[in-house]
Structures are given as structure tokens and as C-alpha cells.
Design a protein around this motif. Sequence first.
Motif, mmCIF file in Angstrom:
data_model
loop_
_atom_site.group_PDB
_atom_site.id
_atom_site.type_symbol
_atom_site.label_atom_id
_atom_site.label_comp_id
_atom_site.label_asym_id
_atom_site.label_seq_id
_atom_site.Cartn_x
_atom_site.Cartn_y
_atom_site.Cartn_z
ATOM 1 N N ALA A 209 0.828 -1.209 0.000
ATOM 2 C CA ALA A 209 0.000 0.000 0.000
ATOM 3 C C ALA A 209 0.859 1.254 0.000
ATOM 4 N N ALA A 210 1.952 1.243 0.779
ATOM 5 C CA ALA A 210 2.830 2.417 0.834
ATOM 6 C C ALA A 210 3.534 2.641 -0.501
ATOM 7 N N ALA A 211 3.939 1.547 -1.153
ATOM 8 C CA ALA A 211 4.590 1.669 -2.460
ATOM 9 C C ALA A 211 3.615 2.228 -3.495
ATOM 10 N N TYR A 212 2.378 1.774 -3.437
ATOM 11 C CA TYR A 212 1.348 2.289 -4.351
ATOM 12 C C TYR A 212 1.121 3.785 -4.116
ATOM 13 N N LYS A 213 1.094 4.183 -2.854
ATOM 14 C CA LYS A 213 0.868 5.590 -2.525
ATOM 15 C C LYS A 213 1.975 6.479 -3.077
ATOM 16 N N LEU A 214 3.206 5.969 -3.080
ATOM 17 C CA LEU A 214 4.332 6.733 -3.641
ATOM 18 C C LEU A 214 4.297 6.782 -5.165
ATOM 19 N N GLY A 215 3.539 5.871 -5.775
ATOM 20 C CA GLY A 215 3.487 5.820 -7.231
ATOM 21 C C GLY A 215 4.359 4.751 -7.839
ATOM 22 N N MET A 216 4.884 3.839 -7.023
ATOM 23 C CA MET A 216 5.735 2.775 -7.550
ATOM 24 C C MET A 216 4.925 1.726 -8.297
ATOM 25 N N ALA A 217 3.617 1.663 -8.030
ATOM 26 C CA ALA A 217 2.721 0.760 -8.748
ATOM 27 C C ALA A 217 1.511 1.554 -9.213
ATOM 28 N N ASP A 218 0.889 1.067 -10.269
ATOM 29 C CA ASP A 218 -0.250 1.759 -10.875
ATOM 30 C C ASP A 218 -1.587 1.306 -10.306
ATOM 31 N N ALA A 219 -1.627 0.144 -9.677
ATOM 32 C CA ALA A 219 -2.879 -0.381 -9.138
ATOM 33 C C ALA A 219 -2.570 -1.236 -7.923
ATOM 34 N N LEU A 220 -3.509 -1.264 -6.985
ATOM 35 C CA LEU A 220 -3.357 -1.991 -5.721
ATOM 36 C C LEU A 220 -4.534 -2.946 -5.560
ATOM 37 N N PHE A 221 -4.228 -4.231 -5.305
ATOM 38 C CA PHE A 221 -5.295 -5.226 -5.169
ATOM 39 C C PHE A 221 -5.054 -6.090 -3.931
ATOM 40 N N GLU A 222 -6.127 -6.690 -3.440
ATOM 41 C CA GLU A 222 -6.041 -7.569 -2.279
ATOM 42 C C GLU A 222 -5.397 -8.905 -2.680
ATOM 43 N N PRO A 223 -4.743 -9.581 -1.731
ATOM 44 C CA PRO A 223 -4.024 -10.820 -2.085
ATOM 45 C C PRO A 223 -4.924 -11.981 -2.493
ATOM 46 N N ALA A 224 -6.159 -12.034 -1.992
ATOM 47 C CA ALA A 224 -7.009 -13.205 -2.253
ATOM 48 C C ALA A 224 -7.209 -13.459 -3.743
ATOM 49 N N ASP A 225 -7.409 -12.398 -4.517
ATOM 50 C CA ASP A 225 -7.595 -12.568 -5.961
ATOM 51 C C ASP A 225 -6.667 -11.625 -6.731
ATOM 52 N N PHE A 226 -5.466 -11.469 -6.200
ATOM 53 C CA PHE A 226 -4.532 -10.495 -6.764
ATOM 54 C C PHE A 226 -4.215 -10.773 -8.227
ATOM 55 N N LEU A 227 -3.914 -12.016 -8.552
ATOM 56 C CA LEU A 227 -3.525 -12.335 -9.926
ATOM 57 C C LEU A 227 -4.688 -12.094 -10.891
ATOM 58 N N GLU A 228 -5.869 -12.545 -10.513
ATOM 59 C CA GLU A 228 -7.037 -12.357 -11.380
ATOM 60 C C GLU A 228 -7.327 -10.871 -11.599
ATOM 61 N N GLN A 229 -7.267 -10.102 -10.512
ATOM 62 C CA GLN A 229 -7.521 -8.663 -10.628
ATOM 63 C C GLN A 229 -6.450 -7.983 -11.485
ATOM 64 N N SER A 230 -5.210 -8.411 -11.344
ATOM 65 C CA SER A 230 -4.116 -7.813 -12.119
ATOM 66 C C SER A 230 -4.281 -8.100 -13.607
ATOM 67 N N VAL A 231 -4.671 -9.327 -13.934
ATOM 68 C CA VAL A 231 -4.889 -9.683 -15.347
ATOM 69 C C VAL A 231 -6.048 -8.858 -15.916
ATOM 70 N N SER A 232 -7.123 -8.735 -15.141
ATOM 71 C CA SER A 232 -8.268 -7.937 -15.605
ATOM 72 C C SER A 232 -7.875 -6.477 -15.799
ATOM 73 N N TRP A 233 -7.070 -5.963 -14.881
ATOM 74 C CA TRP A 233 -6.617 -4.572 -14.996
ATOM 75 C C TRP A 233 -5.739 -4.402 -16.237
ATOM 76 N N ALA A 234 -4.856 -5.366 -16.485
ATOM 77 C CA ALA A 234 -4.008 -5.306 -17.678
ATOM 78 C C ALA A 234 -4.868 -5.286 -18.942
ATOM 79 N N ALA A 235 -5.937 -6.081 -18.938
ATOM 80 C CA ALA A 235 -6.834 -6.098 -20.100
ATOM 81 C C ALA A 235 -7.466 -4.723 -20.321
ATOM 82 N N ARG A 236 -7.823 -4.065 -19.234
ATOM 83 C CA ARG A 236 -8.423 -2.733 -19.348
ATOM 84 C C ARG A 236 -7.411 -1.722 -19.883
#
Length: 714
Positions: A209-236
Motif C-alpha cells: 500500500a505504501a509503495a502504491y501511494k508513492l506511485g511505484m505501482a499503478d494499481a493496488l489489489f487484495e491478495p485473495a484474488d490479486f492475480l485475477e484482478q491484475s490480469v483484468s486490470w491489464a486487459a483494461r
Amino acid sequence: MSAQDFNKLAALFPDEVVTHPYVQDVALPGVDGATSAGTLALITLDNGLDHRRPTTLGPNTLVEFGTVLEAQRERASRGEIAAVAVTGKPFFLAAGADLSAVKGVRDREAGLWMAQLGHDVYSTLNDLGVPSFVFINGVALGGGLEIALNANYRTVSTGAGALALPEAFLGLVPGWGGVYLLPRLIGPDNAVKVMIENPLSNNRTLSGAAAYKLGMADALFEPADFLEQSVSWAARVLAGAETPARPNAVAEPLSEENSAAWDAAVVRAKKFVEVKTSNAAPAPARVIELLEKGKHFSKAESFAAEEEALADLMQTPQFRDTVYAFLDLVQKRAKRPAGAPDPKLARPVTKVGVVGAGLMAGQFALLFARQLKVPVVMSDIDQERVDKGVAHVHAEVDKLLAKGRVSQDAANRTKALVTGSVSKEAFADADFVIEAVFEELGVKKAVFAEVEAIVSPECILATNTSSLSVTAMAEDLAHPERVVGFHFFNPVALMPLLEIVRAPKTDDAVLATAFATAKALRKSAVLVKDAAAFVVNRVLLRLMAEVSKAFDEGTDAAVADNALRPMGLPMTPFNLLAMVGIPVAQHVTESLHAAFGDRFHVSSNQQALIDAGLKGLWETAEDGTQQIPESTLALLSFGNSPSTAEQLLHTTQDALAEEIGLMLDEGVVAGPEDIDLCMILGAGWPMHLGGITPYLDRVGASERVNGKPFHPAS
């Protein structure tokens, strides 16, 4: 790099645990009713081992990774894939280069090859012909985080607990693109925090969360479905339905405002390093140099400069000393304490009693409640003190909640666990009672006698004494075998060391429980013999005694206080004295003087400051300089035998070599490595010096005083 050169490099890593890149094709979901954008090539980095063995990066790993990336570039050119993503095995993206192998690179050219290889492989992420993503699912340190920085887009999990570029702490620079890419992604000010301030602040890391707040990542997701959410975000992103906002990013060419911000960040970094290391460590200075010059570098120029810096620093003694301190001591020896009994002997701790309700007692109560999650009862001599102590702990929990460090549920649970009682009868069912009362032997003995009459025979009685005899504290008890020293360092929540003191009658089950409890509290424990001031305070006060003696003999205050700057200590002796408290330091020094004689100089000037109610020697002037007020000088008296800074440094080095030699002869700890570990974790001894005993070997003090080094093999 030629095949021959690579073979030479790989030969330096004979025990490399290769992290393999496994490719899986994933069909991208359609966006907003549209058809799929195609196939995502998902690369998972995995060394085939469980979470106890992090994925690391060596030459064979890099070549395999590069080969797989090249294959994806070929597939992209044929239109077979729409994007490439990289993630890691559970809990890890990658924990950086394998330091145990890197420290063996004794050839500068091989170090240069290693740096170039990383750049060559990682740069492919920006030249695949299709967008690249990194899904940061867990730990991403050093070269592991730089994989993500080299990609086009990044997501991060809220469960990713350690993101960092720790190279300045380790004696290196971020050598695979970090110095160029990070300030342009999150701004130079934030980059200084990540590359300089965090590493030099006990190797602090960022949460996802802290890395996301600094801008080191473009999106932040929960661990339970992190991979699925990341793939969906990439598609968007690929469909144009998502455009990452990067408010801290710095575009090139730099605007006048961004140029000024860059310069200000460099100035701030230099000041921070001066305060933290007295400019005694080469790596932080090299990071700042790369940042400062890199303001106008192209990517190729910056990468080349990173490679040269990394090759240089890998050959420095400071890097090898840091690896010894960090890897061999903090990462290995601290996790397997020398002399600790079989952990199977440990008994469960289901309730804790704290004798006292002052500030130190409150720190204990909060730590035990948060980490052990068991009831903690504080006791004191009257209800007002008890209520004030419990209220203070609850207020500290509220502060953690306000800062987002704990959830509301966790805050409520922790506060419910901490209660108070005037009667020590509340300890009757406690398994572990620790005292936090006045540092006077008679007081502590009386407390333990009272508690022993209430608790069960198996209940452990722990003392936080910093200098008193644990043996004497236990001698009149019916069960002296239950007493153990459990010495924390202040502030309790932050300082990682626990000195666990074994008295002659302390039994193995008690000792095993103490070590298990320390581990549960997330502290690093070192077993020490019951000897005056144990390890850290004995070494520190011998150091401070030499400085105060020189001052009393007529050495100028500024000379005395700054003579040890080449050691790169976190603060000067007189500032440390003020922080510890002059009365506390004087009391412990008097105890050491009584135990060991004139080696521990008891300063009449310090006593004069105590008598006058003064808390320190220095006063800070309006311009920020330190000076001794005339009114303070009038209280002091001096001899006529001043020392130069060089003389005092030499004298102090020899005094430390003598004291540590005596401690080892007395069997205070198992070996010099434990003294090094104690000083690193309990006193902030600089990592780049590799521990106090290697430092004393290097400057010749061990030979001068003891006739032999502490580490003959080195």
C-alpha cells in the motif's frame, strides 16, 4: 558479454539456486462487452522451494529469464501475444541478488559483467513489441524490485510486505536501472526516501500500500484474488479503458520546477547521509552521485554509470563487511542464537504480568499484547498510577490506529487485552512476569519476592535490568531457576535486540521459553552471561568513559565529541549521553567502576551536570550550531592534559579491543560474532564497518592490545 565471459561469471556462483521463469498463456478477459484483446504471456519466477527460501537472482537465473523474454519478443512479432506479465511464486516476486554469492566476486571485471547482464535482461521488458506488466505479489527487494521498475506497468498486492531498494544499506547501488528509473517514476524526493532514507533507517521497507501511494505501482489489489484482478486490470489498460495516473512522475526534459526539486532532493540526501554515517560509508555517497549526475543522463548513460559504480563497490571492504554483518549475523546467527536450549523445552505463555505502570512498563505491555495477543496486566502501588499507565497504552494504540498501522478491530482487541491492578494477585495465573521498576537491587528483589508468593512455580520472572546482577536478584527466592534477564533497548517497539541473561541457576526450560517469547515478539535474542552491564552497555560505556575522561582532562568539547566520527556512529557520545539520560549513564558507569575498576572512568563533570539538573552538555544555537552555555562551563573543572582527535580515536579503539577481549575471556557470550550482533542491533553500530570486532581488527587495535585479531581467519 561473450559466452566465455558468462562462463567465467557463472563459475563464481557454483551454488546458485536458479530461479526459473515459467510461461503460461492466459486469455485476457473482454472489456466492457468487447471481445478478448488476446493472450497474455504470464511469466512466473520460481526456484521450486517453499517460502522459507526466497527467490534470488544470479547469472544463470538472469540468462534463463532473458532467454524467455527474447522468446516472448519473437512471439509478439508474430502477433501471438498481446502483452507479457511477470509475477512470482507465493509471497515473493524476487528478493534480489544472492548476497552470499555476490560477496565472492573478487574480480572487478566480473562485477561489471554482472551489472551489465542485469541491465541487458531487464531492458528487454521495455522492448518486447507489446506492453509489459509486473504483478508484484510479494517481497521485491533490490534487483527484484528493479524488474518491476523496468516494465511499462505495475500492480502490487496489499499483502506484499517488503518492497525496497536496500543497496545503500548493503554497500552497493541499485545497479539494474533503479537510480535512473525510480526518480522519474515517483519524483526525486520520493526516490531519496526509497534509495537513501529507508535503507539507512534500519533497512526500512515499504508495504504494498505504501509503495502504491508513492506511485511505484499503478494499481493496488487484495491478495485473495490479486492475480485475477491484475490480469483484468491489464486487459483494461490494453483496451484503453484504464490509463494509470502517475502524479509524481517526472517528464523529460525537466521543467524548471522539476529541476529545482531534483537539486533539493540531492541536498536533502547529502544532509541525511552526513547525519547517519558521517560520510564514512562509500555506498550512500555513490548513490547520491549517480542521482545528482543522472539528472541530465540518458538512460544508456545512467545504466553505464550504475554498472561502473556497482563494479567498484563490490570490491570494497565495506561491502564485504556489510555482507558479514547483515547476512552472516543479522540474517543467520540472529535466527539461530548461540547457546540457546532446544526450542521444544519452551512452555506456552498465555498471560503476562508487568510490574510497574510507567513509560517503560507501558512499552512492554503494548509489545506483549500486540505480538503475543495474550492478556497483559500492569500493576503499580496505587490506582492512580495504574489507571494512568493503562490509559497511556490505550492512547498509544489509538495513535497506531490513526496512522493506519492497525485496524479498528485490532485496536479494540489490543486495548481489551491490557488491563491494570493495584494487587499483584492479578498475576496468579500468569506464565511470564517482567519487572519495570527502579534500577536498584533491593527494590527488584523485594518485587520478585512478592510476586513469587503469588504465581505458580512454573511462572517465569524476568528482569529488564541493564546492569544489575540477575544472580543476586534471584538468590533469596524459593525458585531461583525461574529468573532470567530479559533486557530490552529503548524504544522497545523499534530496537530489535534482546539480551537474554542466564544466571547460574536459570534452567533450560525457562531459557527456552525466554527465547521463544523473544521470537514471538519479533526480537533478535542473544544469550549473555550474568556479568555487569552484559554486552551493549558495557561496550558503549567503555567508549563513553574514554571520551568523558579525555574531556575531564582538558580536551576541547567539540574535539572530544567528534573524535570518533570516522567510526560512522549514529550519534556523537555527548548527544548519546543526553538521549540515554546523564543520571542513567552515570549510575551504570558507577556499577561498572565498582565491578571492573578504573577502566570505567566516573566523570566528576557529569556528576556536576546531574547536581545542577542539566540534561545535556550542548545547547543548540539559533544558527543550528552546538555550544556549551557559559553557565554550564562555570560548573565544570578540567585538567591540563588535552588529547587530539587522533589520539582519542586511537585510545578509544584500544580501550574497546581490551574490553571486548576481556568479555570473551570471561565467557560473556559465545564468540565475537555475538558482540558484533549485539552492537549492530542494540547500539546501531554501522553495517559498513562489519561489526565492532572486524573493525578493531582492521584498525590494528586487536593486535596492539591483545596480540591477536578477533577473527584470525579473516
